[in-house]
Write a protein that holds these residues in place. Structure first.
Motif, PDB file in Angstrom:
ATOM      1  N   ILE A 119       0.976  -1.096  -0.048  1.00 24.80           N
ATOM      2  CA  ILE A 119      -0.025  -0.172   0.042  1.00 24.80           C
ATOM      3  C   ILE A 119       0.939   1.354  -0.102  1.00 24.80           C
ATOM      4  CG2 ILE A 119      -1.815   1.274   1.175  1.00 24.80           C
ATOM      5  CD1 ILE A 119      -2.699  -1.530   2.596  1.00 24.80           C
ATOM      6  N   MET A 120       1.969   1.195   1.028  1.00 29.53           N
ATOM      7  CA  MET A 120       2.790   2.364   0.785  1.00 29.53           C
ATOM      8  C   MET A 120       3.342   2.624  -0.527  1.00 29.53           C
ATOM      9  SD  MET A 120       4.570   1.829   4.544  1.00 29.53           S
ATOM     10  CE  MET A 120       5.496   3.355   4.771  1.00 29.53           C
ATOM     11  N   ARG A 152      -3.895  -6.269  -8.585  1.00 32.34           N
ATOM     12  CA  ARG A 152      -5.457  -6.091  -8.432  1.00 32.34           C
ATOM     13  C   ARG A 152      -5.523  -5.085  -7.174  1.00 32.34           C
ATOM     14  NH1 ARG A 152      -6.212 -11.792  -6.406  1.00 32.34           N
ATOM     15  NH2 ARG A 152      -4.398 -11.069  -5.215  1.00 32.34           N
ATOM     16  N   PRO A 153      -6.889  -4.545  -7.533  1.00 32.05           N
ATOM     17  CA  PRO A 153      -7.200  -3.465  -6.543  1.00 32.05           C
ATOM     18  C   PRO A 153      -7.260  -4.007  -5.152  1.00 32.05           C
ATOM     19  CG  PRO A 153      -8.726  -3.939  -8.182  1.00 32.05           C
ATOM     20  CD  PRO A 153      -7.792  -4.462  -8.682  1.00 32.05           C
ATOM     21  N   GLU A 154      -7.755  -5.546  -5.064  1.00 37.68           N
ATOM     22  CA  GLU A 154      -7.720  -6.034  -3.735  1.00 37.68           C
ATOM     23  C   GLU A 154      -6.627  -6.132  -2.738  1.00 37.68           C
ATOM     24  OE1 GLU A 154      -9.079  -7.239  -6.872  1.00 37.68           O
ATOM     25  OE2 GLU A 154      -9.030  -9.166  -6.432  1.00 37.68           O
TER      26      GLU A 154
END
Lengths: 113, 150
Positions: free
Chosen positions: A24-25, B4-6
């Motif tokens: 995410i970072m 993937r967005p997940e």
């Protein structure tokens, strides 16, 4: 001191997966490198954040009598509690379409005046 | 990379467990609330990263470090997280060091050879390491003496 070292080595420090937090970072375009300590701290901070958000919402929420935490409690927290205001966009308050249309009409009336 | 967005979501089971731990026993958290908290957590990571990154950029560094994350928490008005974070980081570092020492010890036992990660260590850690090694040598000597006695 010895005990502390052992506990830290044996027990897990964080329960969220560090690899996922890193992903995410890294999805942030201007971030190039993250050192291990920074990654660990962000993971830990996210856990504290989840606890804090849940508890704040529950304590200020309407479901305290019957022991429930609902979406509207979270939306209220995002709107009212200072450090959580960055969440207002992703935790919008739900309103009935009827109320929304009414407020839309009122706005149009104001524009006409 | 996130394909993937997940991949940018945090695992629901873990988030649910953390929520349960934070709230009094028996509180029922709706599915919608759980999903919202999980999304909020992802946004929190991004927000913290971007704040921390701006501190690193101000200092003309390319790598985010622990200080940047701490500064970011202050900036985001989550000062209350600072003491538990400091504590956790200390425990984490000790744990890492313990692991490193344990694996180094194994290596030494195997071929009495030094590791290749020396460069990564801070001076403080090296000093501790030396102390540790002295202790070990004492231990070995004692062992030898025992052998002689036997």
């Amino acid at each position: 001191m010895e005990n502390k070292v052992e506990r830290a080595a044996n027990g897990k420090n964080v329960s969220l997966p560090v690899s996922r937090v890193k992903l995410i970072m890294k999805s942030s375009p201007d971030v190039s490198c993250i050192n291990q300590d920074a990654l660990f701290l962000t993971t830990k901070a996210t856990e504290l954040f989840v606890q804090h958000l849940a508890l704040t919402s529950y304590n200020n929420g309407s479901g305290k009598q019957n022991g429930t935490l609902s979406y509207s409690d979270l939306a209220n927290t995002a709107e009212e509690a200072e450090p959580f205001q960055f969440l207002t966009d992703i935790l919008p308050k739900k309103i009935l379409a009827r109320d929304y249309l009414k407020s839309l009409e009122e706005m149009e009336e104001e524009d006409d005046n | 990379m996130a394909e993937r967005p997940e991949d940018l979501n945090l695992p629901n089971a873990v988030i649910t467990r953390i929520i349960k731990e934070a709230l009094p026993d028996g509180v029922n958290v709706s599915k919608e609330a759980r999903r919202a908290i999980s999304q909020a957590a992802s946004v929190f990571v991004l927000y913290a990263t971007s704040c921390a990154n701006s501190f690193a950029m101000k200092a003309k560094r390319k790598t985010l470090n622990a200080g940047d994350v701490m500064s970011a928490m202050e900036e985001m008005e989550f000062e209350r997280f600072l003491p538990p974070l400091r504590e956790a980081l200390e425990a984490y570092k000790k744990g890492q060091k313990g692991k490193k020492e344990a694996s180094e010890q194994k290596r030494k036992d195997k071929e009495k050879k030094n590791g290749t990660e020396e460069n990564d260590k801070s001076r403080e850690e090296e000093e501790d390491e030396e102390e540790h090694m002295e202790d070990e040598q004492d231990g070995e000597n004692e062992g030898e003496e025992e052998d002689v006695e036997n």
